[in-house]
Design a protein around this motif. Structure first.
Motif, PDB file in Angstrom:
ATOM      1  N   THR A 125     -12.488  30.444 -18.863  1.00  0.00           N
ATOM      2  CA  THR A 125     -12.960  29.328 -19.729  1.00  0.00           C
ATOM      3  C   THR A 125     -12.796  27.875 -18.960  1.00  0.00           C
ATOM      4  O   THR A 125     -12.922  26.820 -19.574  1.00  0.00           O
ATOM      5  N   LEU A 126     -12.482  27.913 -17.760  1.00  0.00           N
ATOM      6  CA  LEU A 126     -12.036  26.652 -17.038  1.00  0.00           C
ATOM      7  C   LEU A 126     -11.114  25.878 -17.893  1.00  0.00           C
ATOM      8  O   LEU A 126     -11.203  24.722 -17.684  1.00  0.00           O
ATOM      9  N   GLY A 127     -10.073  26.420 -18.259  1.00  0.00           N
ATOM     10  CA  GLY A 127      -8.981  25.581 -18.901  1.00  0.00           C
ATOM     11  C   GLY A 127      -9.138  25.409 -20.398  1.00  0.00           C
ATOM     12  O   GLY A 127      -8.076  24.611 -20.885  1.00  0.00           O
ATOM     13  N   LEU A 128     -10.294  25.760 -21.129  1.00  0.00           N
ATOM     14  CA  LEU A 128     -10.401  25.317 -22.313  1.00  0.00           C
ATOM     15  C   LEU A 128      -9.476  25.960 -23.536  1.00  0.00           C
ATOM     16  O   LEU A 128      -9.040  25.404 -24.417  1.00  0.00           O
ATOM     17  N   THR A 129      -8.869  27.162 -23.008  1.00  0.00           N
ATOM     18  CA  THR A 129      -7.927  27.815 -23.818  1.00  0.00           C
ATOM     19  C   THR A 129      -6.629  27.460 -23.570  1.00  0.00           C
ATOM     20  O   THR A 129      -5.580  28.126 -24.204  1.00  0.00           O
ATOM     21  N   GLY A 130      -6.299  26.431 -22.624  1.00  0.00           N
ATOM     22  CA  GLY A 130      -4.983  25.959 -22.336  1.00  0.00           C
ATOM     23  C   GLY A 130      -4.019  25.703 -23.470  1.00  0.00           C
ATOM     24  O   GLY A 130      -2.985  25.955 -23.674  1.00  0.00           O
ATOM     25  N   ILE A 131      -4.848  24.679 -24.214  1.00  0.00           N
ATOM     26  CA  ILE A 131      -4.068  24.064 -25.409  1.00  0.00           C
ATOM     27  C   ILE A 131      -3.632  25.130 -26.411  1.00  0.00           C
ATOM     28  O   ILE A 131      -2.445  25.159 -26.926  1.00  0.00           O
ATOM     29  N   PRO A 132      -4.557  26.123 -26.682  1.00  0.00           N
ATOM     30  CA  PRO A 132      -4.064  27.062 -27.685  1.00  0.00           C
ATOM     31  C   PRO A 132      -3.119  27.870 -27.365  1.00  0.00           C
ATOM     32  O   PRO A 132      -2.206  28.414 -27.797  1.00  0.00           O
ATOM     33  N   ALA A 133      -3.174  28.043 -25.894  1.00  0.00           N
ATOM     34  CA  ALA A 133      -1.994  29.104 -25.357  1.00  0.00           C
ATOM     35  C   ALA A 133      -0.657  28.354 -25.334  1.00  0.00           C
ATOM     36  O   ALA A 133       0.512  29.125 -25.563  1.00  0.00           O
ATOM     37  N   VAL A 134      -0.565  27.262 -25.296  1.00  0.00           N
ATOM     38  CA  VAL A 134       0.665  26.409 -25.221  1.00  0.00           C
ATOM     39  C   VAL A 134       1.304  26.396 -26.649  1.00  0.00           C
ATOM     40  O   VAL A 134       2.434  26.570 -26.876  1.00  0.00           O
ATOM     41  N   VAL A 135       0.156  26.031 -27.677  1.00  0.00           N
ATOM     42  CA  VAL A 135       0.791  26.232 -29.087  1.00  0.00           C
ATOM     43  C   VAL A 135       1.295  27.356 -29.536  1.00  0.00           C
ATOM     44  O   VAL A 135       2.339  27.583 -30.107  1.00  0.00           O
ATOM     45  N   ASP A 148      13.960  38.141 -34.048  1.00  0.00           N
ATOM     46  CA  ASP A 148      14.233  39.181 -33.105  1.00  0.00           C
ATOM     47  C   ASP A 148      13.139  40.300 -32.838  1.00  0.00           C
ATOM     48  O   ASP A 148      13.302  41.282 -32.776  1.00  0.00           O
ATOM     49  N   GLU A 149      11.879  39.567 -32.840  1.00  0.00           N
ATOM     50  CA  GLU A 149      10.523  40.651 -32.578  1.00  0.00           C
ATOM     51  C   GLU A 149      10.449  40.387 -31.043  1.00  0.00           C
ATOM     52  O   GLU A 149      11.084  39.758 -30.321  1.00  0.00           O
ATOM     53  N   GLY A 150       9.717  41.447 -30.711  1.00  0.00           N
ATOM     54  CA  GLY A 150       9.355  41.222 -29.060  1.00  0.00           C
ATOM     55  C   GLY A 150       8.231  40.359 -28.662  1.00  0.00           C
ATOM     56  O   GLY A 150       7.507  40.049 -29.480  1.00  0.00           O
ATOM     57  N   GLY A 151       8.125  40.468 -27.314  1.00  0.00           N
ATOM     58  CA  GLY A 151       6.906  39.810 -26.880  1.00  0.00           C
ATOM     59  C   GLY A 151       7.264  38.738 -26.377  1.00  0.00           C
ATOM     60  O   GLY A 151       6.294  37.359 -25.912  1.00  0.00           O
ATOM     61  N   ASP A 152       8.544  38.193 -26.134  1.00  0.00           N
ATOM     62  CA  ASP A 152       8.907  36.844 -25.356  1.00  0.00           C
ATOM     63  C   ASP A 152       7.925  36.653 -24.167  1.00  0.00           C
ATOM     64  O   ASP A 152       7.766  35.710 -23.711  1.00  0.00           O
ATOM     65  N   GLY A 153       8.189  37.799 -23.282  1.00  0.00           N
ATOM     66  CA  GLY A 153       7.392  37.465 -22.108  1.00  0.00           C
ATOM     67  C   GLY A 153       6.051  37.335 -22.102  1.00  0.00           C
ATOM     68  O   GLY A 153       5.395  36.537 -21.321  1.00  0.00           O
ATOM     69  N   MET A 154       5.433  37.734 -23.254  1.00  0.00           N
ATOM     70  CA  MET A 154       4.020  37.639 -22.987  1.00  0.00           C
ATOM     71  C   MET A 154       3.688  36.072 -23.435  1.00  0.00           C
ATOM     72  O   MET A 154       3.006  35.514 -23.252  1.00  0.00           O
ATOM     73  N   ALA A 155       4.692  35.570 -24.684  1.00  0.00           N
ATOM     74  CA  ALA A 155       4.521  34.258 -25.055  1.00  0.00           C
ATOM     75  C   ALA A 155       4.885  33.130 -23.915  1.00  0.00           C
ATOM     76  O   ALA A 155       4.134  32.381 -23.402  1.00  0.00           O
ATOM     77  N   LEU A 156       5.821  33.577 -23.071  1.00  0.00           N
ATOM     78  CA  LEU A 156       6.090  32.778 -21.687  1.00  0.00           C
ATOM     79  C   LEU A 156       5.032  32.669 -20.641  1.00  0.00           C
ATOM     80  O   LEU A 156       4.525  31.715 -20.295  1.00  0.00           O
ATOM     81  N   THR A 157       4.425  33.990 -20.260  1.00  0.00           N
ATOM     82  CA  THR A 157       3.263  33.634 -19.681  1.00  0.00           C
ATOM     83  C   THR A 157       2.122  33.197 -20.138  1.00  0.00           C
ATOM     84  O   THR A 157       1.300  32.527 -19.530  1.00  0.00           O
ATOM     85  N   GLY A 158       1.783  32.948 -21.477  1.00  0.00           N
ATOM     86  CA  GLY A 158       0.795  32.316 -22.028  1.00  0.00           C
ATOM     87  C   GLY A 158       1.167  30.688 -21.898  1.00  0.00           C
ATOM     88  O   GLY A 158       0.275  29.920 -21.687  1.00  0.00           O
ATOM     89  N   LEU A 159       2.426  30.449 -22.066  1.00  0.00           N
ATOM     90  CA  LEU A 159       2.638  29.170 -21.954  1.00  0.00           C
ATOM     91  C   LEU A 159       2.694  28.828 -20.365  1.00  0.00           C
ATOM     92  O   LEU A 159       2.110  27.650 -20.285  1.00  0.00           O
TER      93      LEU A 159
END
Length: 185
Positions: A125-135, A148-159
């Motif tokens: 998307t040429l960076g258009l989804t960057g801001i939603p990924a950060v938020v 204490d849910e899982g998914g911290d690695g996924m959130a960090l990768t999105g960030l």
């Protein structure tokens, strides 16, 4: 008169765990390791002497069935405890004690998955989804720490992908401004 302890059995064969009849399920290497961990914890708490620990560990590594392993840890606090089936015991059914079950996997945070998807979509998307990924990434990491849910690695990768796309757009705009200033001057 000396009576054998429950884990010693009679002779070379261990006695079946109370309530079991017939053959037992074959033990896996992971089952043996969990039993040894329980034995070591019992030793660390002062419940077993060192010589008794060594004997039990040797028997655990030589155990063929889960029933033999249950015998070795039955007198320790973290040893097997019978679980009750919801509909009562079925014929031939032997519940697996909690000691030998894998640890439950925590639920994955939905916002972390969203952050990962938005972060990965920054390329097509040429960076258009960057801001939603950060938020989504920051929100997910805060929720994960709190619940204490899982998914911290996924959130960090999105960030990471989100911030990279924002930095890329910022650099592109800065270069455009510099080029416009140079060409007009």
């Amino acid at each position: 008169m000396s009576y054998p302890t429950p884990w010693q059995g009679q002779g070379s064969q261990p006695q079946p765990w109370q309530g079991q009849s017939g053959g037992s399920m074959l033990a896996a290497t992971a089952d043996r390791e969990r039993a040894v961990d329980v034995l070591r914890a019992g030793f660390a708490e002062g419940r077993l002497r060192e010589d008794e620990l060594e004997k039990r560990v040797a028997r655990a590594y030589g155990a063929r069935t889960v029933g033999e392993l249950m015998l070795l840890v039955a007198d320790l606090p973290q040893g097997p405890q019978a679980t009750v089936a919801l509909q009562g015991p079925q014929p031939g059914f032997r519940p697996t004690p909690p000691t030998f079950l894998p640890a439950p996997v925590p639920v994955t945070n939905g916002k972390a998955v969203g952050a990962l998807v938005c972060g990965l979509l920054t390329v097509p998307t040429l960076g258009l989804t960057g801001i939603p990924a950060v938020v989504l990434g920051h929100t997910a990491r805060a929720e994960i720490r709190r619940t204490d849910e899982g998914g911290d690695g996924m959130a960090l990768t999105g960030l990471v992908f989100g911030w990279l796309s924002i930095a890329g757009w910022g650099l592109l705009i800065l270069l455009g401004l510099i080029a416009a200033t140079v060409s007009s001057g």
